[in-house]
Design an enzyme around this catalytic site. Structure first.
Site, PDB file in Angstrom:
ATOM      1  N   GLU A  85       0.949  -1.324   0.186  1.00 31.34           N
ATOM      2  CA  GLU A  85      -0.262   0.027  -0.070  1.00 31.34           C
ATOM      3  C   GLU A  85       0.906   1.247   0.098  1.00 31.34           C
ATOM      4  O   GLU A  85       1.623   1.411   0.885  1.00 31.34           O
ATOM      5  CB  GLU A  85      -0.868   0.012   1.331  1.00 31.34           C
ATOM      6  CG  GLU A  85      -2.022   0.955   0.934  1.00 31.34           C
ATOM      7  CD  GLU A  85      -3.043   1.080   2.154  1.00 31.34           C
ATOM      8  OE1 GLU A  85      -3.430  -0.357   2.750  1.00 31.34           O
ATOM      9  OE2 GLU A  85      -3.435   2.210   2.697  1.00 31.34           O
ATOM     10  N   LYS A 279      -7.648  -1.401  10.995  1.00 36.51           N
ATOM     11  CA  LYS A 279      -6.911  -1.804   9.909  1.00 36.51           C
ATOM     12  C   LYS A 279      -5.936  -1.065   9.623  1.00 36.51           C
ATOM     13  O   LYS A 279      -4.824  -1.359   9.209  1.00 36.51           O
ATOM     14  CB  LYS A 279      -8.192  -1.668   8.669  1.00 36.51           C
ATOM     15  CG  LYS A 279      -7.639  -2.295   7.322  1.00 36.51           C
ATOM     16  CD  LYS A 279      -6.739  -1.425   6.548  1.00 36.51           C
ATOM     17  CE  LYS A 279      -6.271  -1.920   5.123  1.00 36.51           C
ATOM     18  NZ  LYS A 279      -5.694  -1.067   4.481  1.00 36.51           N
ATOM     19  N   ASP A 295       4.282 -14.691  11.564  1.00 39.50           N
ATOM     20  CA  ASP A 295       3.098 -15.139  10.955  1.00 39.50           C
ATOM     21  C   ASP A 295       2.035 -14.259  11.155  1.00 39.50           C
ATOM     22  O   ASP A 295       1.348 -13.920  12.146  1.00 39.50           O
ATOM     23  CB  ASP A 295       2.935 -16.508  11.766  1.00 39.50           C
ATOM     24  CG  ASP A 295       1.389 -17.106  11.260  1.00 39.50           C
ATOM     25  OD1 ASP A 295       0.666 -16.434  10.439  1.00 39.50           O
ATOM     26  OD2 ASP A 295       1.491 -18.429  11.682  1.00 39.50           O
ATOM     27  N   HIS A 392      -2.464  10.188   0.372  1.00 40.03           N
ATOM     28  CA  HIS A 392      -2.708   8.839  -0.160  1.00 40.03           C
ATOM     29  C   HIS A 392      -2.384   9.059  -1.800  1.00 40.03           C
ATOM     30  O   HIS A 392      -1.659   8.274  -2.442  1.00 40.03           O
ATOM     31  CB  HIS A 392      -3.934   8.209   0.099  1.00 40.03           C
ATOM     32  CG  HIS A 392      -4.201   6.765  -0.363  1.00 40.03           C
ATOM     33  ND1 HIS A 392      -3.469   5.661   0.222  1.00 40.03           N
ATOM     34  CD2 HIS A 392      -4.883   6.374  -1.404  1.00 40.03           C
ATOM     35  CE1 HIS A 392      -3.881   4.688  -0.439  1.00 40.03           C
ATOM     36  NE2 HIS A 392      -4.825   5.091  -1.363  1.00 40.03           N
TER      37      HIS A 392
HETATM   38  C1  MEV Z   1      -6.176   2.947   5.074  1.00 39.16           C
HETATM   39  O1  MEV Z   1      -5.412   1.898   4.595  1.00 39.16           O
HETATM   40  C2  MEV Z   1      -6.075   2.784   6.428  1.00 39.16           C
HETATM   41  C3  MEV Z   1      -7.109   4.080   6.882  1.00 39.16           C
HETATM   42  O2  MEV Z   1      -8.427   4.036   6.467  1.00 39.16           O
HETATM   43  C4  MEV Z   1      -6.937   3.847   8.570  1.00 39.16           C
HETATM   44  C5  MEV Z   1      -8.105   4.626   9.421  1.00 39.16           C
HETATM   45  O3  MEV Z   1      -9.035   4.894   8.641  1.00 39.16           O
HETATM   46  O4  MEV Z   1      -7.780   5.121  10.449  1.00 39.16           O
HETATM   47  C6  MEV Z   1      -6.386   5.414   6.723  1.00 39.16           C
END
Ligand code: MEV
Length: 437
Positions: A85, A279, A295, A392
């Site tokens: 990513e 995530k 792992d 991003h």
């Molecule tokens: C993107 O990979 C992760 C985010 O969505 C985490 C979040 O929203 O806190 C930016």
């Protein structure tokens, strides 16, 4: 559709690819070419990778990036991260730099106990099972004396065995709940070997136990396996500073701190946000787990179960402002190894360990937790200020350009052009089309 094949694993790599090409790619050489392009010309290295799994046909590359400037308990680290990513390493690096002059990250390992269970069916009298357990427990412990000899010498080994009556959740279900200290090993092999020994011992000894003989009802082992849920193997990492030090471009420090704390509270209040919040944390954690040959499936499973430990899936990070001091912290279970498994086999894992100054398992737990916290701070910082798309898309620009086979000159013009402009997929494509026209 192709026909099933038996003996696929016995074919050579070339034969396997020929079979794939014939059955799935109409003998098109393109697929074969893609697989072969990723073979390593160093045959010993290629053999090493071939042998990691069965039926290897090629290698699958992911970038290995470095996030420098991580001050952790006053030592400076450059953290290796394996991830596809675009913005993750950049975000980690930004967070590391941000906290560098504010005291950095503080970490501590809360506990390091791993566990596993022998799952047992027993439909007789619970009193008989309890009596049997008190007789068999020392025999169980003795049965692994050889297996745990080396681990014990180093200060680890079996910690305890308990009988758990789980008949309220499932009729006739008992567990031997076994706890272990596995030191620098993740411990899966050691734990599973001990558990299987316990299982054999249970079944053998049960046949000699009088109450079972007279009732003709014996315990039966269903399975023996470690648990990847390790809530007694937990690490904490935190950052903290006066709110005035948090001032952003267009936002006062106190307001920014409040927004971060509120963002965490929102993740605590709703699983829909908590999953995305976590995530983002796992972006950092998995990347270090992969770079260090651990792992990531086990870590993911444990961490998400831990996020639900209070009955609702919730945030893994926490935040507070007290007397104008902002603190943000993470507490997660991490069962990691710095010996065994892939750790001594994969040359890039060797590199990662050298870069991290040869950490032991507890040090690695701390560095991984730091990567998770840093990633969460970076994500929330973007979310409560500019939004994440700006950073991003900036990182994603090169992927869009590569996707349309932009030349180096086109890339340079695009980077220049989009420095001050909003990046979107369509905007980049139309910019390059204009250049080409
Ligand atoms: C993107 O990979 C992760 C985010 O969505 C985490 C979040 O929203 O806190 C930016």
């Amino acid at each position: 559709m192709s026909n099933p094949i038996s003996g696929f694993s016995k074919l050579s790599k070339t034969q396997k690819i020929a079979w794939l090409s014939k059955n799935y790619f109409k003998e098109n050489t393109q697929a074969t070419h893609v697989l072969q392009r990723y073979w390593n010309s160093d045959t010993a290295l290629q053999k090493l990778h071939d042998d990691f799994i069965e039926n290897t046909v090629s290698n699958y590359y992911l970038p290995l990036g470095i996030a420098p400037n991580f001050l952790v308990n006053n030592d400076l680290y450059a953290i290796p991260m394996v991830i596809e990513e675009s913005s993750v390493v950049a975000a980690a690096s930004n967070a590391a730099k941000f906290w560098l002059d504010k005291g950095g990250f503080t970490t501590n390992v809360i506990s390091t106990t791993k566990n596993g269970q022998v799952h047992i069916n027993f439909f007789g009298d619970t009193k008989d099972m309890t009596a049997f357990f008190s007789v068999v427990k020392p025999i169980l412990i003795a049965s692994i004396s050889q297996v745990e000899k080396n681990m014990k010498k180093r200060g680890g080994g079996l910690l305890d065995i308990q009988l758990i009556d789980s008949t309220n959740s499932l009729k006739g279900f008992y567990q031997l709940h076994c706890t272990f200290e596995t030191l620098d090993a993740m411990g899966a092999n050691f734990i599973n070997t001990c558990l299987e020994k316990f299982a054999q011992t249970i079944e053998r000894e049960a046949k000699k136990f009088k109450a079972f003989i007279s009732s003709q009802t014996y315990p039966e082992v269903v399975m023996s396996i470690l648990s990847n849920y390790t809530p007694e193997c937990v690490v904490r990492a935190s950052v903290s500073c006066h709110v005035d030090l948090l001032t952003q471009k267009d936002m006062e420090g106190y307001v920014f701190a409040q927004k971060i704390v509120r963002a965490i509270a929102i993740a605590k209040a709703t699983p829909r946000r908590a999953v995305t919040h976590n995530k983002g944390i796992m972006n950092g954690i998995d990347a270090v787990i992969l770079a260090t040959g651990n792992d990531f499936r086990a870590v993911e499973a444990a961490v998400h179960a831990y996020a639900s430990k209070d009955g609702q899936y919730s945030s893994l990070t926490h935040g507070s402002i007290e007397n104008d001091i902002f603190t943000m912290w993470i507490e997660i279970p991490l069962a990691l190894g710095t010996v065994g498994g892939l750790t001594s086999l994969h040359p890039l894992v060797g590199f990662a360990f050298d870069l991290l100054q040869k950490p032991n398992a507890t040090k690695l737990m701390q560095l991984v937790a730091v990567a998770g916290l840093a990633q969460n701070f970076a994500a929330l910082r973007s979310l409560v200020t500019t939004g994440i798309q700006k950073g991003h898309m900036k990182m994603h620009l090169m992927n869009i350009l590569n996707g349309i086979q932009a030349t180096d000159t086109e890339k340079a013009s695009a980077v220049d052009h989009f420095t001050a402009k909003q990046i979107s997929h369509s905007a980049v494509i139309s910019f390059v089309e204009q250049l080409r026209a």
